[in-house]
Design a protein around this motif. Sequence first.
Motif, PDB file in Angstrom:
ATOM      1  N   TYR A 232      56.719  97.902 109.708  1.00 37.27           N
ATOM      2  CA  TYR A 232      57.366  96.637 109.123  1.00 37.27           C
ATOM      3  C   TYR A 232      55.761  95.837 109.778  1.00 37.27           C
ATOM      4  CZ  TYR A 232      61.949  99.846 108.658  1.00 37.27           C
ATOM      5  OH  TYR A 232      62.761 100.215 108.330  1.00 37.27           O
TER       6      TYR A 232
ATOM      7  N   GLU B 217      61.912  91.354 108.642  1.00 34.46           N
ATOM      8  CA  GLU B 217      61.156  90.289 108.143  1.00 34.46           C
ATOM      9  C   GLU B 217      61.996  88.760 108.351  1.00 34.46           C
ATOM     10  OE1 GLU B 217      61.207  90.555 104.217  1.00 34.46           O
ATOM     11  OE2 GLU B 217      60.156  92.172 105.224  1.00 34.46           O
TER      12      GLU B 217
ATOM     13  N   VAL C 197      54.790  93.899 111.989  1.00 34.64           N
ATOM     14  CA  VAL C 197      55.413  92.615 113.111  1.00 34.64           C
ATOM     15  C   VAL C 197      54.283  91.959 113.403  1.00 34.64           C
ATOM     16  CG1 VAL C 197      57.126  91.445 114.616  1.00 34.64           C
ATOM     17  CG2 VAL C 197      57.856  93.118 112.368  1.00 34.64           C
TER      18      VAL C 197
ATOM     19  N   LYS D  16      58.695  87.416 110.283  1.00 32.87           N
ATOM     20  CA  LYS D  16      57.279  87.978 109.165  1.00 32.87           C
ATOM     21  C   LYS D  16      57.412  86.823 108.203  1.00 32.87           C
ATOM     22  CE  LYS D  16      56.481  91.943 106.827  1.00 32.87           C
ATOM     23  NZ  LYS D  16      56.581  93.419 105.947  1.00 32.87           N
ATOM     24  N   LYS D  17      58.295  85.871 108.615  1.00 25.70           N
ATOM     25  CA  LYS D  17      58.725  84.798 106.655  1.00 25.70           C
ATOM     26  C   LYS D  17      58.327  83.484 108.143  1.00 25.70           C
ATOM     27  CE  LYS D  17      62.019  86.610 104.041  1.00 25.70           C
ATOM     28  NZ  LYS D  17      63.155  86.651 103.378  1.00 25.70           N
TER      29      LYS D  17
END
Length: 375
Positions: free
Chosen positions: A340, A299, A342, A302-303
């Motif tokens: 996920y 997370e 990435v 990805k942000k």
Amino acid sequence: MNLKYTLLVLAGISSLAAQAQTSQSTTTEAPAHRVAFAHASGSNHFISLAGGTGAMFLEGNNKPKFTDRLSWTAALSVGKWHTPYYATRLKFVGGETYTYNNLTGIRNDNYFAGGHYDFMLDVVNYFSAYNPDRLFHVLPYVGVGYEYKFGHTDKALPRTHAATANGGIQVSFHVAPRVNIFAEAEATYGFNIRKAYTPAYSNAFRVSAVAGLAFNIGKQGFTAVEPLDQAYIDGLQSQLNALRAENAELAKRPANCPDVVATPVATNDRFVADKSILFTQGKAVVSKDQLITVFDAAEFVKKGEGEVIITGYVAKNESRFKGLAEKRAKAVATLLTEKYGVAADKITVEWKEAGEAPYSAAQRGWDRVVIIRSK
């Protein structure tokens, strides 16, 4: 959110501790009796068939030539290895015996059938390191059981029931993955529990020698269990204490915070702490309880908050596992990219040797780890 992740980490650490207590390795150099072993339920059974000869001893039975006393005997056994060096078996026996009258020298022929439960010790495996393909084995054993004698040529003699005690030694050769050739010598003594021979006959002590084949059936093999060392337990406890202290501080926060002017946070500060993914002894598979840490790192990337460096480590007692640190680091990187989403160019993968431990000696159990850091 921080409180939620902290609680999840606590649960993960507890789960890992339970897993680590049964972490397994199929190789060990220590004598088998100094190692704890685990095996699959219902495994390590065997069945054997044997035939040979036997003779009665004591009183009148000792007077004829030994060769005149020999008669046939047979055995069928079903057993289980509980450890590499300890087994039990149920052995069914039968055959013919010759007993001689102590006064007249007349021979009585009779048949017997019975069974006994044996406790067997493989002394070679007991004093040696576990090796499922070892060729030669020596197994002394003792047992208790029951025997029934019938079919006498001397019609005056009754059928008898006896409790038995037996002992012997087996020599076995492992000739194929599921086949052993063996020979064993055994002595059996019977205690009459219902009816008895006349005093002129001694029908209590028999010695036999048989040879045959043993077949391993079903799943076979043992794995050595490496229990947690005290330093690892202490390391886990210190981490738990630190997390509990953090939770205590979080609990002091007011339910509603006053309005404040939001201050932009520098990108390099967003990924505040290193993320640690713990592994069991000798393994490079990320367990389910560690996925929350990998997700948290994903997370972050990805942000658009930065890139990460993934570093794999091994503990000193894992040096025999070649390339384990590399496998661990790449396993985490694969999860980030494939599970996920990435981007691969946001990840740098590296690994360290066993001597480059990330934790102190008091926490060396934590060196079975992959650490994710932000660039």
